[in-house]
Design an enzyme around this catalytic site. Structure first.
Site, PDB file in Angstrom:
ATOM      1  N   GLY A  38       0.813  -1.222   0.000  1.00 22.71           N
ATOM      2  CA  GLY A  38       0.000   0.000   0.000  1.00 22.71           C
ATOM      3  C   GLY A  38       0.844   1.268   0.000  1.00 22.71           C
ATOM      4  O   GLY A  38       0.305   2.371   0.015  1.00 22.71           O
ATOM      5  N   CYS A  39       2.156   1.139  -0.029  1.00 21.17           N
ATOM      6  CA  CYS A  39       3.054   2.308   0.103  1.00 21.17           C
ATOM      7  C   CYS A  39       3.787   2.547  -1.220  1.00 21.17           C
ATOM      8  O   CYS A  39       4.442   1.647  -1.752  1.00 21.17           O
ATOM      9  CB  CYS A  39       4.054   2.035   1.227  1.00 21.17           C
ATOM     10  SG  CYS A  39       5.479   3.139   1.242  1.00 21.17           S
TER      11      CYS A  39
END
Ligand SMILES: CC(C)(COP(=O)(O)OP(=O)(O)OC[C@H]1O[C@@H](n2cnc3c(N)ncnc32)[C@H](O)[C@@H]1OP(=O)(O)O)[C@@H](O)C(=O)NCCC(=O)NCCS
Length: 275
Positions: free
Chosen positions: A10-11
């Protein structure tokens, strides 16, 4: 080469780091550390091998850092590691391990230090930013001196002690800019930033500052300072805040730049250095 990445899908920084490793032709072992965190002993060992303090690897944004009161300086490394084990999102990302070392790869192109020194094709990150390599500039590097002089930036004090200058290249080897810093304990005085005219307007100035401040962080700096007459808006656009000249540390005010090389009208700006 075997490479392990403690990854957060998610980064963006983690995704770009993974993509860069693959760009170098390496398929790493990908560990989603939120699902499968390292043991406390392994995490402590990785942090030690990175040469960082446990606190420096704690992630603040988007985590229970504030709610858990982790800013309390009295907390021990052991307590901080326990918090990271209880909430793996507190482990900043991505941590990459290769036979060349271990690093928290923020910005993502820090991973290049861990990969074989291969000339690569250019690489564009998923936000459109061009990936850069840095290397130490030679004393009075002719290209750097010419670029600084063309912008009317000071060159008289380049060989004074306590300064480091870097050349920035695209992965395919094209030189796009230069910058340097002077370190005064926790304060880094950033200077001599110049993006070559043909490379401007592509996010390279912003990428150089990210890279330069990370190098300064690794040498102990936690606040970046600079003085500029013409580029204050650029620096404000990337998170620097204007301050009064008198608010700057004496170490910075006493530099040759502050004392005489920049006009007294130069704007002073600062930004915290966070990973
Ligand atoms: C100032 C300088 C470093 C900017 O480099 P750059 O690679 O063109 O800048 P970037 O492309 O990274 O720009 C990042 C952002 O700042 C903005 N920006 C760039 N130059 C700007 C300027 N002079 N004023 C205001 N905003 C500026 C860009 O539009 C971009 O915004 P966005 O992210 O919203 O699109 C470059 O113009 C330069 O080398 N100038 C001459 C030397 C100089 O003044 N150095 C500073 C000495 S302290």
């Amino acid at each position: 080469m075997d490479v392990v990445i403690y990854h957060n899908p998610g980064c963006g920084t983690s995704r770009n780091t993974l993509a860069l490793i693959r760009h170098a032709g390496i398929e790493p072992h990908v560990i989603d550390y939120q699902k499968c965190p390292p043991s406390k002993a392994l995490l402590a060992q990785l942090i030690g091998r990175m040469g960082m303090a446990v606190r420096d690897v704690l992630r603040v944004k988007g985590t229970p850092y504030e709610a858990l009161g982790l800013g309390d300086p009295k907390l021990t490394d052991d307590q901080l590691l326990d918090a990271m084990m209880a909430h793996p999102i507190l482990i900043n990302r991505p941590i990459v391990v290769s036979e060349r070392g271990v690093a928290l790869c923020r910005p993502s192109d820090m991973v290049l230090d861990l990969l074989p020194e291969l000339p690569l094709a250019d690489f564009v990150k998923d936000d459109g930013e061009i990936c850069l390599r840095d290397s130490e500039a030679a004393d009075r590097d002719a290209g750097m001196v010419a670029a600084l002089q063309a912008e009317g930036l000071p060159t008289d004090d380049l060989t004074d002690p306590g300064r480091r200058f870097f050349v920035y290249r695209t992965l395919s080897g094209e030189i796009v800019g230069y910058a340097g810093h002077e370190l005064y304990g926790p304060d880094a005085f950033l200077r001599s930033l110049v993006v070559l005219p043909a490379a401007r307007g592509k996010g390279i100035g912003k990428a150089i500052i990210a890279r330069l401040t990370r190098r300064a962080f690794d040498e102990g700096a936690r606040t970046a300072w600079l003085m500029t007459t013409g580029a204050a808006d650029f620096f404000e656009g990337i998170g620097f805040k204007r301050v009064e000249r008198a608010d700057a540390p004496k170490t910075i005010l006493n530099t040759r730049q502050a004392q005489g090389l920049c006009p007294a009208s130069a704007v002073v700006l600062k930004r915290a250095i966070r990973l």
